[in-house]
Motif scaffolding. Structure first.
Motif, PDB file in Angstrom:
ATOM      1  N   ALA A 213       3.891  -4.899  -4.737  1.00 46.91           N
ATOM      2  CA  ALA A 213       3.541  -3.920  -5.764  1.00 46.91           C
ATOM      3  C   ALA A 213       2.137  -4.186  -6.299  1.00 46.91           C
ATOM      4  O   ALA A 213       1.646  -5.324  -6.259  1.00 46.91           O
ATOM      5  N   PRO A 214       1.455  -3.160  -6.786  1.00 45.06           N
ATOM      6  CA  PRO A 214       0.119  -3.346  -7.355  1.00 45.06           C
ATOM      7  C   PRO A 214       0.116  -4.446  -8.416  1.00 45.06           C
ATOM      8  O   PRO A 214       1.006  -4.515  -9.253  1.00 45.06           O
ATOM      9  N   GLY A 215      -0.879  -5.326  -8.338  1.00 45.56           N
ATOM     10  CA  GLY A 215      -0.983  -6.412  -9.298  1.00 45.56           C
ATOM     11  C   GLY A 215      -0.304  -7.697  -8.871  1.00 45.56           C
ATOM     12  O   GLY A 215      -0.451  -8.734  -9.517  1.00 45.56           O
ATOM     13  N   ARG A 216       0.441  -7.646  -7.758  1.00 45.33           N
ATOM     14  CA  ARG A 216       1.135  -8.855  -7.291  1.00 45.33           C
ATOM     15  C   ARG A 216       0.412  -9.501  -6.125  1.00 45.33           C
ATOM     16  O   ARG A 216       0.496 -10.705  -5.952  1.00 45.33           O
ATOM     17  N   VAL A 217      -0.225  -8.708  -5.284  1.00 44.88           N
ATOM     18  CA  VAL A 217      -1.037  -9.255  -4.205  1.00 44.88           C
ATOM     19  C   VAL A 217      -2.345  -8.473  -4.145  1.00 44.88           C
ATOM     20  O   VAL A 217      -2.418  -7.322  -4.591  1.00 44.88           O
ATOM     21  N   ALA A 218      -3.367  -9.105  -3.589  1.00 43.76           N
ATOM     22  CA  ALA A 218      -4.657  -8.434  -3.434  1.00 43.76           C
ATOM     23  C   ALA A 218      -4.569  -7.383  -2.332  1.00 43.76           C
ATOM     24  O   ALA A 218      -3.636  -7.386  -1.513  1.00 43.76           O
ATOM     25  N   GLY A 219      -5.559  -6.491  -2.285  1.00 45.58           N
ATOM     26  CA  GLY A 219      -5.545  -5.418  -1.308  1.00 45.58           C
ATOM     27  C   GLY A 219      -5.688  -5.882   0.126  1.00 45.58           C
ATOM     28  O   GLY A 219      -5.377  -5.144   1.056  1.00 45.58           O
ATOM     29  N   ASP A 220      -6.161  -7.130   0.322  1.00 46.05           N
ATOM     30  CA  ASP A 220      -6.316  -7.656   1.680  1.00 46.05           C
ATOM     31  C   ASP A 220      -5.178  -8.600   2.045  1.00 46.05           C
ATOM     32  O   ASP A 220      -5.305  -9.431   2.942  1.00 46.05           O
ATOM     33  N   THR A 221      -4.050  -8.459   1.332  1.00 42.46           N
ATOM     34  CA  THR A 221      -2.929  -9.388   1.504  1.00 42.46           C
ATOM     35  C   THR A 221      -1.630  -8.626   1.717  1.00 42.46           C
ATOM     36  O   THR A 221      -1.420  -7.570   1.134  1.00 42.46           O
ATOM     37  N   ILE A 222      -0.769  -9.181   2.552  1.00 48.02           N
ATOM     38  CA  ILE A 222       0.568  -8.637   2.748  1.00 48.02           C
ATOM     39  C   ILE A 222       1.564  -9.780   2.618  1.00 48.02           C
ATOM     40  O   ILE A 222       1.378 -10.848   3.200  1.00 48.02           O
ATOM     41  N   ASP A 223       2.604  -9.570   1.842  1.00 44.21           N
ATOM     42  CA  ASP A 223       3.618 -10.596   1.581  1.00 44.21           C
ATOM     43  C   ASP A 223       4.893 -10.231   2.335  1.00 44.21           C
ATOM     44  O   ASP A 223       5.488  -9.184   2.100  1.00 44.21           O
ATOM     45  N   LEU A 224       5.315 -11.122   3.233  1.00 40.50           N
ATOM     46  CA  LEU A 224       6.479 -10.859   4.078  1.00 40.50           C
ATOM     47  C   LEU A 224       7.719 -11.614   3.621  1.00 40.50           C
ATOM     48  O   LEU A 224       8.736 -11.624   4.332  1.00 40.50           O
ATOM     49  N   HIS A 225       7.666 -12.231   2.457  1.00 31.79           N
ATOM     50  CA  HIS A 225       8.824 -12.974   1.949  1.00 31.79           C
ATOM     51  C   HIS A 225      10.080 -12.100   1.951  1.00 31.79           C
ATOM     52  O   HIS A 225      10.050 -10.932   1.583  1.00 31.79           O
ATOM     53  N   GLY A 226      11.195 -12.691   2.342  1.00 32.97           N
ATOM     54  CA  GLY A 226      12.486 -12.032   2.230  1.00 32.97           C
ATOM     55  C   GLY A 226      12.842 -11.094   3.352  1.00 32.97           C
ATOM     56  O   GLY A 226      13.953 -10.572   3.398  1.00 32.97           O
ATOM     57  N   LEU A 227      11.905 -10.860   4.281  1.00 32.86           N
ATOM     58  CA  LEU A 227      12.186  -9.974   5.407  1.00 32.86           C
ATOM     59  C   LEU A 227      12.765 -10.769   6.560  1.00 32.86           C
ATOM     60  O   LEU A 227      12.415 -11.932   6.770  1.00 32.86           O
ATOM     61  N   TYR A 228      13.661 -10.155   7.318  1.00 29.33           N
ATOM     62  CA  TYR A 228      14.107 -10.750   8.565  1.00 29.33           C
ATOM     63  C   TYR A 228      12.922 -10.747   9.531  1.00 29.33           C
ATOM     64  O   TYR A 228      11.972  -9.970   9.379  1.00 29.33           O
ATOM     65  N   VAL A 229      12.970 -11.589  10.525  1.00 27.27           N
ATOM     66  CA  VAL A 229      11.832 -11.758  11.424  1.00 27.27           C
ATOM     67  C   VAL A 229      11.425 -10.441  12.081  1.00 27.27           C
ATOM     68  O   VAL A 229      10.249 -10.072  12.090  1.00 27.27           O
ATOM     69  N   ALA A 230      12.388  -9.712  12.632  1.00 26.93           N
ATOM     70  CA  ALA A 230      12.060  -8.450  13.304  1.00 26.93           C
ATOM     71  C   ALA A 230      11.494  -7.436  12.316  1.00 26.93           C
ATOM     72  O   ALA A 230      10.577  -6.677  12.652  1.00 26.93           O
ATOM     73  N   GLU A 231      12.028  -7.417  11.100  1.00 32.17           N
ATOM     74  CA  GLU A 231      11.525  -6.498  10.077  1.00 32.17           C
ATOM     75  C   GLU A 231      10.075  -6.830   9.740  1.00 32.17           C
ATOM     76  O   GLU A 231       9.223  -5.941   9.632  1.00 32.17           O
TER      77      GLU A 231
END
Length: 244
Positions: free
Chosen positions: A92-110
């Motif tokens: 969500a806006p304000g949680r990560v920078a625009g050049d960042t993607i957070d994959l926490h909590g996703l299954y590997v294929a997801e």
């Protein structure tokens, strides 16, 4: 999220990388629990279909196989909703920078599907790099990182160079085909950003430090078990379909 980032709506709808309310955590758990329940029903149907096939009851085998496929679709739908839900929360806006993607909590294929879409979007819009948060594997079986190897494999398939950042739960990916000898220093992050669980950052409301993950992180074997079940059930389903 900054304009250079992929719109979250592209993913339709974790573990969470920030403090959450009980209701938010409960919703994520509810969706994964529903998926797990449908998976159990799917497994039961396919196993019984295989048994029916083995005793020569093709009609019953087909009936149970179709029922199993229904539960399989429902399982996939609940997992999709859970993945979209957690991704939106973590990114969500304000949680990560625009050049960042957070994959926490996703299954590997997801995580792989979402990251590949994000990389393609970023490259098409001239973004030169991407910080990928994969987690340190602290809450996985044997404390083994599951997302990081898959992210590295995907980068290799796409011809992208990468490097593990100072925080080993993050990967710096060069999107322009350049050589990455070492990742650059992490720029200032949004106020709501957290390095990961147990990072020792205070809550916004001054309520102390979030030193442990939500309850759903304590089910590290769920995805592995589901993948193993799928291999078994696929074999059963193929044998049943021979007479249908």
């Amino acid at each position: 999220m900054a304009s250079s980032a992929i719109p979250l709506t592209n993913f339709g709808g974790h573990a969470f990388n920030h403090r959450t309310s009980t209701d938010i955590e409960a919703e994520y758990d509810r969706l994964r629990d529903l998926a797990r329940s449908e998976g159990d029903k799917k497994k039961s149907c396919f196993e019984r279909a295989h048994e029916a096939y083995e005793r020569g009851d093709g009609a019953r085998a087909k009936e149970l196989s179709e029922e199993g496929k229904h539960h399989q679709r429902q399982q996939a739908e609940y997992n999709k909703r859970a993945a979209e839900f957690i991704f939106r929360e973590n990114n969500a806006p304000g949680r990560v920078a625009g050049d960042t993607i957070d994959l926490h909590g996703l299954y590997v294929a997801e995580a792989e599907d979402i990251l590949e879409e994000r990389i393609r979007y970023a490259r098409s819009n001239g973004q030169g790099h991407l910080h990928v948060i994969v987690g340190k594997g602290n809450h996985s079986t044997g404390r083994v990182q599951k997302l990081k190897p898959r992210v590295e494999k995907l980068c290799g398939e796409l011809g992208l160079n990468y490097a593990t950042e100072e925080n080993e739960g993050r990967i710096y990916v060069d999107l322009r085909g350049g050589q990455v000898d070492a990742p650059p220093a992490l720029p200032p992050q949004p106020e709501g950003y957290q390095e990961g669980y147990g990072a020792g950052r205070p809550h916004a409301d001054g309520g102390g430090y979030h030193q442990r993950p939500p309850q759903h992180h304590q089910r590290p074997q769920q995805q592995q078990e589901e993948e193993q079940d799928q291999d078994i059930l696929t074999s059963c389903l193929k044998s049943c379909c021979l007479v249908m």
